[in-house]
Enzyme design. Structure first.
Site, PDB file in Angstrom:
ATOM      1  N   TYR A  64       0.848  -1.195   0.000  1.00  0.00           N
ATOM      2  CA  TYR A  64       0.000   0.000   0.000  1.00  0.00           C
ATOM      3  C   TYR A  64       0.877   1.235   0.000  1.00  0.00           C
ATOM      4  O   TYR A  64       2.040   1.191   0.397  1.00  0.00           O
ATOM      5  CB  TYR A  64      -0.999   0.003   1.161  1.00  0.00           C
ATOM      6  N   CYS A  65       0.309   2.323  -0.495  1.00  0.00           N
ATOM      7  CA  CYS A  65       0.989   3.614  -0.547  1.00  0.00           C
ATOM      8  C   CYS A  65       0.036   4.644   0.035  1.00  0.00           C
ATOM      9  O   CYS A  65      -0.757   4.327   0.903  1.00  0.00           O
ATOM     10  CB  CYS A  65       1.404   3.942  -1.976  1.00  0.00           C
ATOM     11  N   TYR A  66       0.092   5.859  -0.433  1.00  0.00           N
ATOM     12  CA  TYR A  66      -0.799   6.903   0.077  1.00  0.00           C
ATOM     13  C   TYR A  66      -2.231   6.706  -0.411  1.00  0.00           C
ATOM     14  O   TYR A  66      -3.170   6.664   0.369  1.00  0.00           O
ATOM     15  CB  TYR A  66      -0.311   8.298  -0.346  1.00  0.00           C
ATOM     16  N   PHE A  93      -3.247   3.755   2.146  1.00  0.00           N
ATOM     17  CA  PHE A  93      -3.366   3.915   3.584  1.00  0.00           C
ATOM     18  C   PHE A  93      -4.421   4.953   3.942  1.00  0.00           C
ATOM     19  O   PHE A  93      -5.055   4.870   4.992  1.00  0.00           O
ATOM     20  CB  PHE A  93      -2.018   4.282   4.214  1.00  0.00           C
TER      21      PHE A  93
END
Length: 104
Positions: A64-66, A93
């Site tokens: 996952y990233c932003y 996230f």
């Protein structure tokens, strides 16, 4: 070639409960230190090569990233290295944190 699967927060949580998933946070270290999923490991230059070379290719990898965009590329990198099960979390996230806040 391994297909990258984009999965929802609910699918991610279910997979984390049933599989030995390598959950990777691809955000920067400052944001990771501020808040992250409790099962997540920070993915960065300090450990990327080690994870790619030393982790079993059978172990599912979830990134996952932003917001869920950059994690697709990171998941693709693991797929390119021969990992069979690669996932990217839709909404990143930001969505995960929002869902947790709504739960309480």
């Amino acid at each position: 070639m391994t297909q990258i699967q984009q999965i929802s927060i609910q699918e991610a949580e279910a997979l984390l409960e049933t599989e030995d998933v390598l959950l990777l946070d691809s955000r920067d270290q400052r944001d990771y230190m501020s808040s992250h999923h409790p099962k997540a490991m920070l993915l960065g230059e300090h450990n990327q090569e080690h994870l790619l070379m030393k982790t079993s290719k059978e172990r599912p990898v979830m990134v996952y990233c932003y917001l869920g965009h950059a994690s697709l590329e990171k998941a693709r990198m693991f797929a390119d290295f021969g990992f069979k099960y690669c996932y990217s979390v839709e909404g990143g996230f930001t969505a995960w944190k929002k869902q947790l806040q709504q739960a309480y």
